[in-house]
Design a protein around this motif. Structure first.
Motif, PDB file in Angstrom:
ATOM      1  N   ASP A 305      55.824  33.316  30.545  1.00  9.74           N
ATOM      2  CA  ASP A 305      57.099  32.822  30.120  1.00  9.74           C
ATOM      3  C   ASP A 305      57.850  34.033  29.546  1.00  9.74           C
ATOM      4  N   ASN A 306      59.221  34.278  29.535  1.00 13.32           N
ATOM      5  CA  ASN A 306      59.947  35.122  28.893  1.00 13.32           C
ATOM      6  C   ASN A 306      59.601  36.570  29.114  1.00 13.32           C
ATOM      7  N   ILE A 307      59.055  37.028  30.302  1.00 11.84           N
ATOM      8  CA  ILE A 307      58.535  38.420  30.541  1.00 11.84           C
ATOM      9  C   ILE A 307      59.278  38.836  31.591  1.00 11.84           C
ATOM     10  N   HIS A 308      60.051  39.980  31.811  1.00 13.29           N
ATOM     11  CA  HIS A 308      60.709  40.554  32.688  1.00 13.29           C
ATOM     12  C   HIS A 308      60.253  41.855  33.226  1.00 13.29           C
ATOM     13  N   PRO A 309      60.532  42.379  34.287  1.00 19.53           N
ATOM     14  CA  PRO A 309      59.884  43.639  34.911  1.00 19.53           C
ATOM     15  C   PRO A 309      60.304  44.556  33.832  1.00 19.53           C
ATOM     16  N   GLY A 310      59.546  45.461  33.534  1.00 21.34           N
ATOM     17  CA  GLY A 310      59.764  46.651  32.428  1.00 21.34           C
ATOM     18  C   GLY A 310      59.202  46.181  31.054  1.00 21.34           C
ATOM     19  N   MET A 311      58.629  45.128  31.231  1.00 21.39           N
ATOM     20  CA  MET A 311      58.003  44.830  29.819  1.00 21.39           C
ATOM     21  C   MET A 311      56.347  45.220  29.636  1.00 21.39           C
ATOM     22  N   ILE A 312      55.882  45.213  28.600  1.00 21.79           N
ATOM     23  CA  ILE A 312      54.462  45.502  28.509  1.00 21.79           C
ATOM     24  C   ILE A 312      53.819  44.552  27.506  1.00 21.79           C
ATOM     25  N   THR A 313      52.899  43.818  27.495  1.00 17.77           N
ATOM     26  CA  THR A 313      52.164  42.771  26.855  1.00 17.77           C
ATOM     27  C   THR A 313      50.937  43.505  26.229  1.00 17.77           C
ATOM     28  N   MET A 314      50.423  43.372  25.089  1.00 15.30           N
ATOM     29  CA  MET A 314      49.403  43.912  24.650  1.00 15.30           C
ATOM     30  C   MET A 314      48.477  43.000  23.896  1.00 15.30           C
ATOM     31  N   HIS A 315      47.446  42.367  24.357  1.00 18.15           N
ATOM     32  CA  HIS A 315      46.609  41.263  23.874  1.00 18.15           C
ATOM     33  C   HIS A 315      45.287  42.027  23.082  1.00 18.15           C
ATOM     34  N   PRO A 316      45.342  42.242  21.778  1.00 18.37           N
ATOM     35  CA  PRO A 316      44.258  42.962  21.140  1.00 18.37           C
ATOM     36  C   PRO A 316      42.730  42.131  21.487  1.00 18.37           C
ATOM     37  N   GLY A 317      41.789  42.888  21.800  1.00 16.13           N
ATOM     38  CA  GLY A 317      40.339  42.149  22.080  1.00 16.13           C
ATOM     39  C   GLY A 317      40.156  41.097  20.782  1.00 16.13           C
ATOM     40  N   GLY A 318      39.729  40.011  21.138  1.00 12.58           N
ATOM     41  CA  GLY A 318      39.681  38.933  20.176  1.00 12.58           C
ATOM     42  C   GLY A 318      40.770  37.856  20.099  1.00 12.58           C
ATOM     43  N   PHE A 319      41.887  38.300  20.624  1.00  9.85           N
ATOM     44  CA  PHE A 319      42.927  37.179  20.553  1.00  9.85           C
ATOM     45  C   PHE A 319      42.916  36.104  21.977  1.00  9.85           C
ATOM     46  N   THR A 320      42.761  35.093  21.477  1.00  8.10           N
ATOM     47  CA  THR A 320      42.545  34.070  22.572  1.00  8.10           C
ATOM     48  C   THR A 320      44.185  33.893  23.277  1.00  8.10           C
ATOM     49  N   HIS A 321      43.834  34.037  24.756  1.00  6.74           N
ATOM     50  CA  HIS A 321      45.165  33.829  25.454  1.00  6.74           C
ATOM     51  C   HIS A 321      45.034  33.217  26.899  1.00  6.74           C
ATOM     52  N   GLY A 322      45.965  32.779  27.493  1.00  4.63           N
ATOM     53  CA  GLY A 322      45.632  32.108  28.672  1.00  4.63           C
ATOM     54  C   GLY A 322      47.077  31.878  29.089  1.00  4.63           C
ATOM     55  N   PRO A 323      47.165  31.088  30.235  1.00  7.29           N
ATOM     56  CA  PRO A 323      48.543  30.473  30.771  1.00  7.29           C
ATOM     57  C   PRO A 323      49.681  29.974  29.552  1.00  7.29           C
ATOM     58  N   HIS A 324      50.822  30.409  29.774  1.00  2.00           N
ATOM     59  CA  HIS A 324      51.885  29.818  28.851  1.00  2.00           C
ATOM     60  C   HIS A 324      51.858  28.523  29.306  1.00  2.00           C
ATOM     61  N   PRO A 325      52.452  27.519  28.347  1.00  2.31           N
ATOM     62  CA  PRO A 325      52.583  26.248  28.390  1.00  2.31           C
ATOM     63  C   PRO A 325      53.243  25.622  29.872  1.00  2.31           C
ATOM     64  N   LYS A 326      54.295  26.465  30.137  1.00  3.76           N
ATOM     65  CA  LYS A 326      54.997  26.002  31.443  1.00  3.76           C
ATOM     66  C   LYS A 326      53.995  26.172  32.588  1.00  3.76           C
ATOM     67  N   ALA A 327      53.223  27.464  32.496  1.00  7.57           N
ATOM     68  CA  ALA A 327      52.294  27.906  33.680  1.00  7.57           C
ATOM     69  C   ALA A 327      51.261  26.770  33.772  1.00  7.57           C
ATOM     70  N   LEU A 328      50.741  26.410  32.418  1.00  7.20           N
ATOM     71  CA  LEU A 328      49.605  25.498  32.447  1.00  7.20           C
ATOM     72  C   LEU A 328      49.526  23.992  32.997  1.00  7.20           C
ATOM     73  N   GLN A 329      50.866  23.696  33.274  1.00  7.43           N
ATOM     74  CA  GLN A 329      51.148  22.460  34.096  1.00  7.43           C
ATOM     75  C   GLN A 329      50.719  22.683  35.552  1.00  7.43           C
ATOM     76  N   ASN A 330      50.685  24.003  36.046  1.00 10.90           N
ATOM     77  CA  ASN A 330      50.226  24.040  37.456  1.00 10.90           C
ATOM     78  C   ASN A 330      48.902  24.608  37.718  1.00 10.90           C
ATOM     79  N   VAL A 331      48.049  24.168  36.754  1.00 15.78           N
ATOM     80  CA  VAL A 331      46.620  24.548  36.747  1.00 15.78           C
ATOM     81  C   VAL A 331      46.168  24.266  38.015  1.00 15.78           C
ATOM     82  N   PHE A 332      46.208  22.895  38.363  1.00 16.94           N
ATOM     83  CA  PHE A 332      45.425  22.621  39.626  1.00 16.94           C
ATOM     84  C   PHE A 332      46.432  22.233  40.765  1.00 16.94           C
TER      85      PHE A 332
END
Ligand SMILES: [Fe+2]
Length: 374
Positions: A305-332
């Motif tokens: 969520d809230n990410i637009h073209p031209g952005m960069i995300t950085m998840h350091p090793g050890g940081f738990t992440h996965g789908p954002h809450p809205k995306a998680l509704q579409n898991v199956f």
């Protein structure tokens, strides 16, 4: 001799097939070694592992908005550096016209990803045109310059003291994803012959310091070349992603280039999985052995969520992440038949430092974007 323990075990309520047929009402989290290649376990949690109410400390993830970097520079060596470690450097470069000097990276191979813009690229090996979505792999030691037809915005990825190579495509063979015959190389053509004039400087980067060499002629004056080393170009629209209708493939299936201490993957549009039991969004994980950087190029980012073209995300090793809450509704169940995202991922084996230019464009609220809605 070092060997991992190998024991696929099943304990409690669990699926025997990763990323599919999860026990009802559970959220899958992967803990793994060596990216997606070593020993791994899948845990089936009662709550999303990212449903925190508070997250403090240096492990928090980062999001940087490169659209806020508006200054154009004539040299890639003046481009703001965002993330770096001993084996990789990531910069974001805007160039509006014609580079006044040649550039040469003596520190390592450079991968230039064209986020926006088009123009002509001249180098030791000749001339080629570039456009949005192109990767240009520039071997260490190559002299080059660009002349922009429309303003260039590019991600620069340096393999410090190292080379960028192609991944082993294993079971699917060397022609999958893209055929090496799709790689374009520069030509000694008319445009190359015509650009030879005047006095030229070469800005050489070595140990991240610049030396300038001046010639009374244009050193891009080769009349020909032969060999198996050159600049190579491929456009992201020419990537043919691997997918399975019954299994959510890990990001490593989308590897495009590899260096010794990092990999570059490309996410391009692909159909969603259709098997009712197969997950349709990424599984939760901590990428414990890697720092994970994603540059969002185009489209809608289906797990964020809230990410637009031209952005960069950085998840350091050890940081738990996965789908954002809205995306998680579409898991199956996904509402659309296919993804339409283009993104470049850089996974580094060693921790990345955040440079001041990145800190200046950081969206500090990113860690809160996983908080459950209240
Ligand atoms: Fe990840």
């Amino acid at each position: 001799m070092k060997r991992y323990i190998h024991f696929p075990k099943v304990e409690g309520r669990a699926s025997r097939q990763a990323h599919a047929d999860l026990p009802a009402g559970t959220y899958e989290r992967e803990i793994s070694k060596e990216g997606f290649f070593g020993p791994a376990a899948h845990l089936y949690h009662r709550h999303p592992p990212t449903a925190w109410t508070d997250f403090e400390g240096p492990l928090r993830p980062h999001a940087f908005d490169c659209t806020k970097l508006s200054r154009a520079e004539g040299s890639p060596w003046d481009a703001p550096e965002l993330l770096w470690n001993a084996s990789a450097r990531v910069r974001f470069w805007r160039c509006e016209s014609k580079m006044p000097a040649l550039a040469r990276n003596a520190d390592g191979d450079e991968l230039l990803f064209v986020h926006a813009g088009s123009g002509e690229f001249f180098c030791d090996y000749g001339h080629l045109s570039f456009e949005t979505g192109d990767y240009l792999l520039i071997p260490r030691g190559t002299m080059w310059r660009v002349e922009c037809a429309s303003p260039l915005a590019a991600l620069l990825i340096e393999a410090t003291n190292n080379s960028l190579r192609l991944p082993d495509k294993g079971l699917v063979g060397p022609h999958a994803i893209f055929d090496a015959a799709m790689l374009d190389t520069p030509s000694i053509d008319e445009a190359f012959e015509e650009q030879r004039d005047g006095e030229w400087r070469v800005a050489i980067k070595r140990r991240n310091a610049i030396s300038t060499v001046t010639y009374a002629f244009n050193p891009l004056d080769a009349v020909g070349w032969h060999g198996d080393l050159s600049v190579a170009r491929i456009n992201v629209r020419d990537l043919r992603p691997l997918m399975s209708h019954r299994y959510h493939l890990p990001p490593s299936a989308h590897t495009t280039f590899v260096a010794d201490r990092f990999v570059v993957c490309t996410f391009v549009p692909r159909p969603f999985e259709t098997d009712p039991g197969a997950m349709k969004v990424p599984f939760f994980h901590n990428n414990d052995d890697y720092d994970e950087v994603i540059f969002y190029h185009a489209g809608n980012f289906f797990s964020r969520d809230n990410i637009h073209p031209g952005m960069i995300t950085m998840h350091p090793g050890g940081f738990t992440h996965g789908p954002h809450p809205k995306a998680l509704q579409n898991v199956f169940e996904q509402k659309k038949p296919a993804t339409d995202e283009y993104a470049v991922m850089i996974d580094t084996r060693d921790a990345l430092e955040i440079a001041p230019a990145a800190a200046d464009i950081e969206w500090a609220g990113y860690v809160d974007s996983w908080k459950p809605a209240r």
